[in-house]
Design a protein around this motif. Structure first.
Motif, mmCIF file in Angstrom:
data_model
loop_
_atom_site.group_PDB
_atom_site.id
_atom_site.type_symbol
_atom_site.label_atom_id
_atom_site.label_comp_id
_atom_site.label_asym_id
_atom_site.label_seq_id
_atom_site.Cartn_x
_atom_site.Cartn_y
_atom_site.Cartn_z
ATOM 1 N N PRO A 126 -8.275 25.397 38.403
ATOM 2 C CA PRO A 126 -7.676 24.662 39.515
ATOM 3 C C PRO A 126 -6.146 24.658 39.464
ATOM 4 N N SER A 127 -5.545 24.527 40.629
ATOM 5 C CA SER A 127 -4.082 24.447 40.712
ATOM 6 C C SER A 127 -3.695 23.872 42.066
ATOM 7 N N THR A 128 -2.671 23.038 42.053
ATOM 8 C CA THR A 128 -2.023 22.625 43.305
ATOM 9 C C THR A 128 -0.656 23.286 43.392
ATOM 10 N N ARG A 129 0.193 22.988 42.376
ATOM 11 C CA ARG A 129 1.578 23.427 42.410
ATOM 12 C C ARG A 129 1.745 24.950 42.343
ATOM 13 N N THR A 130 1.166 25.551 41.304
ATOM 14 C CA THR A 130 1.504 26.955 41.018
ATOM 15 C C THR A 130 1.024 27.884 42.136
ATOM 16 N N ARG A 181 -4.382 33.226 37.323
ATOM 17 C CA ARG A 181 -4.561 32.116 36.371
ATOM 18 C C ARG A 181 -5.992 32.193 35.839
ATOM 19 N N HIS A 198 2.625 29.909 30.350
ATOM 20 C CA HIS A 198 2.811 29.558 31.771
ATOM 21 C C HIS A 198 4.281 29.866 32.073
ATOM 22 N N GLN A 255 6.435 28.345 34.969
ATOM 23 C CA GLN A 255 6.712 26.920 34.761
ATOM 24 C C GLN A 255 7.919 26.747 33.837
ATOM 25 N N PRO A 304 5.491 18.708 34.009
ATOM 26 C CA PRO A 304 5.033 19.855 34.797
ATOM 27 C C PRO A 304 4.038 19.493 35.888
ATOM 28 N N GLY A 305 3.395 18.301 35.772
ATOM 29 C CA GLY A 305 2.339 17.933 36.689
ATOM 30 C C GLY A 305 1.072 18.717 36.362
ATOM 31 N N PRO A 306 -0.072 18.251 36.825
ATOM 32 C CA PRO A 306 -0.283 16.949 37.458
ATOM 33 C C PRO A 306 -0.081 15.804 36.457
#
Ligand code: CP
Length: 298
Positions: free
Chosen positions: A47-51, A100, A130, A133, A256-258
Motif C-alpha cells: 500500500p501507498s498514499t504518498r509515494t 514498490r 526508499h 524518500q 515520512p508518513g503515514p
C-alpha cells in the motif's frame, strides 16, 4: 543514472544534482521540461498514499502519460511472474517503471531483466531502501539548513525495519552529515548501520539536534519478540513538545508518513510550527520530478 534503486549506488555529484534540480523545479515552474513522448507506470505490491501519487503528480507535471497497474487484478493472479509483468509493460513502450514490493531486492532484480530503454525506480522494497524518500527528506532539510556537515540529525524509532532510515543513512554518509544519531530501543536498533552512532537514549539524540526524524512504528514488520508496549514506547521515545526542549530552538521535525499520532509523535508537534511533514510531501513531488528528469535526460 539509468535506474534509481539505492542512494548507495549514487555519487555525491548525483545526489547534489538531484537536490539542485528539485529546488529549481520548485522555484522555476517555467523551466519544467515536457516529456510527452515518454510514459511512466506505477506497480505497487504494497500500500501507498504518498509515494505512488507523488510519482504520478510528478509525471503529470512533466506532461507524461501515467498508468497504474492494479496488481490485485493483474495477470500475476493467473501465475505470471514479476519478471514477465515488467517485460510486458516495457514491450508496450513504458519508459519508467516505479516499483514498490514487500521483499527487499525485488526492484533491483527486475531492473536486471528489463530492456535497455526502460528505467526502474525503487519506490520502497521491504526493509531495504526508499531512495526517493531519503532525497525528499534531504531537500526539506537543505531548504533551511544547507550546510549538512554542521548538522546534528537524530532519527528516532524502529530503525532496524525502516527502509526510510536505511536510505537516509546511505545518503547522509555520501552527503557528509556532521552527526547522525540513531535512537531506538534495543530490539529496534540497526545491526550494522552504514552511518551514525546508535543510542537507546532519546535525550542523547535530541540534545542540541538541528533536525529530528520520527519514524512510523511499523507493526506489520515486527516479529513476535520485537513488539513493544506502545505506552512504554510513547513514554520513552515519542517526539513531544516536552522532549523537544532538549533540541536546538530552531529544530525542525520530519516524519515520512503515514503518522501514528499519539504513538511516535504528538499532534502538538506533528501540527506545530516545527513540523515539516507537509513540506516533505510537497517537496516529494519536486524531487520525483528531478529523478524522472535525471533518468530521461541520461
Ligand atoms: N512515506 C511513504 O512511503 O508513504 P507511503 O507508504 O504512503 O507511500
Amino acid at each position: 543514472m539509468h535506474h534509481f534503486l539505492d542512494p548507495a549506488d549514487c555519487s555525491l555529484d548525483t545526489l547534489l544534482a538531484l537536490l539542485d534540480r528539485a529546488q529549481r523545479f520548485k522555484s522555476h515552474p517555467a523551466d519544467w521540461p515536457r516529456f510527452q513522448n515518454a510514459s511512466l507506470a506505477t506497480l505497487f505490491w504494497e500500500p501507498s498514499t504518498r509515494t505512488r501519487l507523488s510519482f504520478e503528480r510528478a509525471a503529470q507535471r512533466l506532461c507524461m502519460p501515467v498508468v497504474n497497474l492494479d496488481v490485485s487484478h493483474s495477470s500475476e493472479t493467473k501465475g505470471e511472474s514479476l519478471e514477465d509483468t515488467v517485460r510486458t509493460l516495457a514491450a508496450m513502450g513504458i519508459d519508467i517503471l516505479v516499483v514498490r514490493h514487500r521483499e527487499a531486492g525485488v526492484p533491483a532484480a527486475l531492473a536486471r531483466v528489463v530492456p535497455a530503454h526502460t528505467h526502474l525506480i525503487n519506490a520502497g522494497d521491504g526493509t531495504h531502501a526508499h531512495p526517493s524518500q531519503a532525497m525528499l527528506d534531504f531537500m526539506t532539510i537543505c531548504e533551511e539548513k544547507p550546510v549538512f556537515s554542521a548538522l546534528k540529525i537524530a532519527i528516532v524509532g524502529n530503525i532496524r525495519h525502516s527502509r526510510v532510515a536505511h536510505s537516509f543513512m546511505q545518503a547522509a554518509s555520501i552527503l557528509g552529515v556532521g552527526e547522525l544519531v540513531l535512537v531506538a530501543p534495543h530490539v529496534w536498533q540497526p545491526t550494522s548501520p552504514v552511518c551514525g552512532r546508535v543510542t537507546d537514549s532519546l535525550m542523547d539524540g535530541l540534545q542540541d539536534a538541528d533536525v529530528v526524524i520520527a519514524l512510523r512504528v511499523q507493526r506489520e514488520r515486527l516479529q513476535a519478540h520485537e513488539h513493544l508496549h506502545l505506552e512504554a514506547y510513547r513514554r520513552d521515545y515519542a517526539i513531544t513538545e516536552a522532549h523537544l526542549r532538549a533540541a536546538k530552538s530552531d529544530v525542525i521535525v520530519l516524519h515520512p508518513g503515514p503518522v501514528n499520532r499519539g504513538v511516535e509523535i504528538d499532534d502538538e508537534v506533528a501540527d506545530g510550527p516545527r513540523s515539516r511533514i507537509l513540506t516533505q510531501v510537497s517537496n516529494g513531488v519536486f524531487m520525483r520530478m528531478a529523478i524522472i528528469d535525471a533518468l530521461l535526460s541520461h
